[in-house]
Design a protein around this motif. Sequence first.
Motif, PDB file in Angstrom:
ATOM      1  N   ASP A  16       0.852  -1.188   0.000  1.00  0.00           N
ATOM      2  CA  ASP A  16       0.000   0.000   0.000  1.00  0.00           C
ATOM      3  C   ASP A  16       0.889   1.239   0.000  1.00  0.00           C
ATOM      4  OD1 ASP A  16      -1.607   2.262   1.346  1.00  0.00           O
ATOM      5  OD2 ASP A  16      -3.162   0.757   0.986  1.00  0.00           O
ATOM      6  N   GLN A  17       0.601   2.183  -0.900  1.00  0.00           N
ATOM      7  CA  GLN A  17       1.469   3.364  -1.038  1.00  0.00           C
ATOM      8  C   GLN A  17       0.850   4.663  -0.531  1.00  0.00           C
ATOM      9  OE1 GLN A  17       2.634   2.623  -5.337  1.00  0.00           O
ATOM     10  NE2 GLN A  17       4.663   2.784  -4.391  1.00  0.00           N
ATOM     11  N   SER A  18      -0.309   4.572   0.137  1.00  0.00           N
ATOM     12  CA  SER A  18      -0.934   5.749   0.752  1.00  0.00           C
ATOM     13  C   SER A  18      -1.035   6.916  -0.224  1.00  0.00           C
ATOM     14  CB  SER A  18      -0.167   6.178   2.009  1.00  0.00           C
ATOM     15  OG  SER A  18      -0.101   5.131   2.946  1.00  0.00           O
ATOM     16  N   SER A  51       5.231   1.783   1.726  1.00  0.00           N
ATOM     17  CA  SER A  51       6.424   2.261   1.020  1.00  0.00           C
ATOM     18  C   SER A  51       6.949   3.563   1.613  1.00  0.00           C
ATOM     19  CB  SER A  51       6.096   2.459  -0.462  1.00  0.00           C
ATOM     20  OG  SER A  51       5.062   3.414  -0.617  1.00  0.00           O
ATOM     21  N   GLU A  52       8.097   3.987   1.123  1.00  0.00           N
ATOM     22  CA  GLU A  52       8.721   5.242   1.547  1.00  0.00           C
ATOM     23  C   GLU A  52       8.940   6.146   0.339  1.00  0.00           C
ATOM     24  OE1 GLU A  52      12.986   7.008   3.154  1.00  0.00           O
ATOM     25  OE2 GLU A  52      12.465   4.948   3.675  1.00  0.00           O
ATOM     26  N   HIS A  53       8.334   7.334   0.388  1.00  0.00           N
ATOM     27  CA  HIS A  53       8.543   8.344  -0.651  1.00  0.00           C
ATOM     28  C   HIS A  53       8.629   9.711   0.005  1.00  0.00           C
ATOM     29  CE1 HIS A  53       7.871   5.611  -4.038  1.00  0.00           C
ATOM     30  NE2 HIS A  53       6.908   5.075  -3.317  1.00  0.00           N
ATOM     31  N   HIS A  54       9.328  10.616  -0.643  1.00  0.00           N
ATOM     32  CA  HIS A  54       9.547  11.945  -0.069  1.00  0.00           C
ATOM     33  C   HIS A  54       9.271  13.033  -1.099  1.00  0.00           C
ATOM     34  CE1 HIS A  54      11.545  10.127   3.432  1.00  0.00           C
ATOM     35  NE2 HIS A  54      12.110   9.315   2.568  1.00  0.00           N
ATOM     36  N   ALA A  55       8.757  14.163  -0.595  1.00  0.00           N
ATOM     37  CA  ALA A  55       8.562  15.378  -1.403  1.00  0.00           C
ATOM     38  C   ALA A  55       7.576  15.180  -2.546  1.00  0.00           C
ATOM     39  CB  ALA A  55       9.906  15.895  -1.939  1.00  0.00           C
ATOM     40  N   PHE A  56       6.667  14.204  -2.411  1.00  0.00           N
ATOM     41  CA  PHE A  56       5.595  14.012  -3.386  1.00  0.00           C
ATOM     42  C   PHE A  56       4.275  14.373  -2.705  1.00  0.00           C
ATOM     43  CE2 PHE A  56       8.434  10.465  -5.133  1.00  0.00           C
ATOM     44  CZ  PHE A  56       9.011  11.314  -6.073  1.00  0.00           C
ATOM     45  N   PRO A  57       3.631  15.465  -3.097  1.00  0.00           N
ATOM     46  CA  PRO A  57       2.420  15.920  -2.399  1.00  0.00           C
ATOM     47  C   PRO A  57       1.312  14.874  -2.314  1.00  0.00           C
ATOM     48  CG  PRO A  57       3.210  17.612  -3.917  1.00  0.00           C
ATOM     49  CD  PRO A  57       4.008  16.374  -4.194  1.00  0.00           C
ATOM     50  N   ASN A  58       1.258  13.963  -3.287  1.00  0.00           N
ATOM     51  CA  ASN A  58       0.177  12.981  -3.308  1.00  0.00           C
ATOM     52  C   ASN A  58       0.519  11.679  -2.602  1.00  0.00           C
ATOM     53  OD1 ASN A  58      -0.203  14.627  -6.072  1.00  0.00           O
ATOM     54  ND2 ASN A  58      -2.194  13.909  -5.359  1.00  0.00           N
ATOM     55  N   VAL A  59       1.717  11.560  -2.061  1.00  0.00           N
ATOM     56  CA  VAL A  59       2.122  10.329  -1.391  1.00  0.00           C
ATOM     57  C   VAL A  59       2.350  10.632   0.087  1.00  0.00           C
ATOM     58  CG1 VAL A  59       3.727   8.396  -1.375  1.00  0.00           C
ATOM     59  CG2 VAL A  59       3.196   9.546  -3.526  1.00  0.00           C
ATOM     60  N   ALA A  60       1.519  10.029   0.935  1.00  0.00           N
ATOM     61  CA  ALA A  60       1.555  10.363   2.363  1.00  0.00           C
ATOM     62  C   ALA A  60       2.607   9.575   3.129  1.00  0.00           C
ATOM     63  CB  ALA A  60       0.174  10.127   2.985  1.00  0.00           C
ATOM     64  N   ALA A  82       8.014  -2.762   5.913  1.00  0.00           N
ATOM     65  CA  ALA A  82       8.443  -1.599   5.141  1.00  0.00           C
ATOM     66  C   ALA A  82       8.865  -2.070   3.771  1.00  0.00           C
ATOM     67  CB  ALA A  82       9.611  -0.903   5.838  1.00  0.00           C
ATOM     68  N   GLY A  83       8.248  -1.509   2.780  1.00  0.00           N
ATOM     69  CA  GLY A  83       8.589  -1.899   1.411  1.00  0.00           C
ATOM     70  C   GLY A  83       9.026  -0.714   0.572  1.00  0.00           C
ATOM     71  N   GLY A  84      10.069  -0.036   0.955  1.00  0.00           N
ATOM     72  CA  GLY A  84      10.952  -0.368   2.079  1.00  0.00           C
ATOM     73  C   GLY A  84      11.542   0.888   2.680  1.00  0.00           C
ATOM     74  N   ILE A  85      12.493   0.661   3.560  1.00  0.00           N
ATOM     75  CA  ILE A  85      13.326   1.741   4.094  1.00  0.00           C
ATOM     76  C   ILE A  85      14.462   1.997   3.099  1.00  0.00           C
ATOM     77  CG2 ILE A  85      14.931   2.389   5.923  1.00  0.00           C
ATOM     78  CD1 ILE A  85      12.045   2.439   6.826  1.00  0.00           C
ATOM     79  N   MET A  86      14.595   3.252   2.674  1.00  0.00           N
ATOM     80  CA  MET A  86      15.644   3.599   1.712  1.00  0.00           C
ATOM     81  C   MET A  86      16.951   3.848   2.478  1.00  0.00           C
ATOM     82  SD  MET A  86      14.037   3.290  -1.143  1.00  0.00           S
ATOM     83  CE  MET A  86      13.176   1.947  -0.321  1.00  0.00           C
ATOM     84  N   ILE A 114      14.544  -3.268   2.792  1.00  0.00           N
ATOM     85  CA  ILE A 114      15.441  -2.144   2.531  1.00  0.00           C
ATOM     86  C   ILE A 114      15.704  -2.035   1.030  1.00  0.00           C
ATOM     87  CG2 ILE A 114      16.573  -2.118   4.773  1.00  0.00           C
ATOM     88  CD1 ILE A 114      18.837  -3.781   3.506  1.00  0.00           C
ATOM     89  N   GLY A 115      15.923  -0.802   0.589  1.00  0.00           N
ATOM     90  CA  GLY A 115      16.224  -0.556  -0.813  1.00  0.00           C
ATOM     91  C   GLY A 115      17.263   0.522  -0.974  1.00  0.00           C
ATOM     92  N   ARG A 116      17.795   0.615  -2.186  1.00  0.00           N
ATOM     93  CA  ARG A 116      18.837   1.587  -2.495  1.00  0.00           C
ATOM     94  C   ARG A 116      18.285   2.855  -3.118  1.00  0.00           C
ATOM     95  NH1 ARG A 116      21.706   3.174  -6.909  1.00  0.00           N
ATOM     96  NH2 ARG A 116      23.896   3.757  -6.600  1.00  0.00           N
ATOM     97  N   ALA A 117      17.124   2.780  -3.771  1.00  0.00           N
ATOM     98  CA  ALA A 117      16.585   3.929  -4.512  1.00  0.00           C
ATOM     99  C   ALA A 117      16.324   5.109  -3.586  1.00  0.00           C
ATOM    100  CB  ALA A 117      15.296   3.523  -5.222  1.00  0.00           C
ATOM    101  N   PRO A 118      16.378   6.326  -4.106  1.00  0.00           N
ATOM    102  CA  PRO A 118      16.170   7.490  -3.240  1.00  0.00           C
ATOM    103  C   PRO A 118      14.732   7.669  -2.771  1.00  0.00           C
ATOM    104  CG  PRO A 118      16.463   8.174  -5.522  1.00  0.00           C
ATOM    105  CD  PRO A 118      16.794   6.706  -5.474  1.00  0.00           C
ATOM    106  N   GLY A 119      13.748   7.191  -3.555  1.00  0.00           N
ATOM    107  CA  GLY A 119      12.357   7.443  -3.196  1.00  0.00           C
ATOM    108  C   GLY A 119      12.023   8.920  -3.249  1.00  0.00           C
ATOM    109  N   ALA A 120      12.813   9.664  -4.034  1.00  0.00           N
ATOM    110  CA  ALA A 120      12.665  11.126  -4.097  1.00  0.00           C
ATOM    111  C   ALA A 120      13.573  11.647  -5.207  1.00  0.00           C
ATOM    112  CB  ALA A 120      13.075  11.758  -2.768  1.00  0.00           C
TER     113      ALA A 120
END
Length: 335
Positions: A16-18, A51-60, A82-86, A114-120
């Motif tokens: 779920d990506q909220s 999931s983990e995402h940053h600085a995306f207004p539509n992703v909580a 956590a799918g996942g912690i960056m 855990i993942g390597r991608a920035p998610g941002a």
Amino acid sequence: MNRWANIMSIKLSVLDQSMARSADEVGAALNETLIMAQWCEALGYDRFWVSEHHAFPNVAGSAPEVLLAALGAQTHRIRLGAGGIMLPHYSPYKVAEAFSLLANLYPERIDLGIGRAPGADMATAMALATDGRPKFEAFPQLVEKLSEYLWQEQTQPLVSPKVPANLPLWMLGSSPDSAALAAARGLPYNLAAFINPQAQPEYIQYYKRHFKGSQLRSEPYSILTIGVFCADDQAQAESLAHAFDVNFYRFISGTSQGVFLSPEEAQVFPVSPQLAAFIESRSRLRAVGTPEKVKETILHLVDEFKVDEIMAVSNMYHLKDRQRSFELLKAAFSC
């Protein structure tokens, strides 16, 4: 004999990506994530990851460890992860302590992916780094250090609270590099085909062939995460998938203005050649249609990739459509 008989018992899980319909509705999006966790638990799903995402207004979902604490309090059985912690953003010690705390709060229910991608974007990645320098190139070393904190009791400083022995560490990725690192570290592996729809079965084959047993696992274990759009009829499912594709394209192209289109609005949105090509590029590794059609697609993917589990992500505009999609999916594999 049914050719799928040996893989009919495939485990089913949820990512779920909220996603919020607008930047002003993130509270509603987070509440819907809580509702979905309870819903999926009642339906009998094995895992529910965020999931983990940053600085995306539509992703909580910018802080999975915080959201997981709330999800644990609202559920009873389903595994949460956590799918996942960056990991390049953070201190491995801090990650170990946060997830040790979660695993002590909710015993035998927490997964640390855990993942390597920035998610941002890179500017945000630099802001997340304490010294302004994201450490993506040091990811293998960060994984090694995190593993030490989780599994080696004599490592200094000691992780507090004490890490439960059954807290699993998962490698997440969408490329051959992540498969190779998962194999080398002896970690279970989640291949994010919904991120990279060009992912190949060879990634899983390499992972299994080169897997080195670890303190966590003696045998390889793999999940394939795909987009699933399941509905009572084919046309509705295709409409839901189309709406997501249109919204995702507007999102990554910077033209969404922080607002997602409803399925009805997406149906009349002009499809440029660029959008058409984007939609086509994402169609290979996903399951769209009636329960029968979705089940058939998933069984083919399990057979092709030889994975142990399918994780479904169903980013749909309306909560009721998401709930129905997971209800139909689970029912399709229960008969």
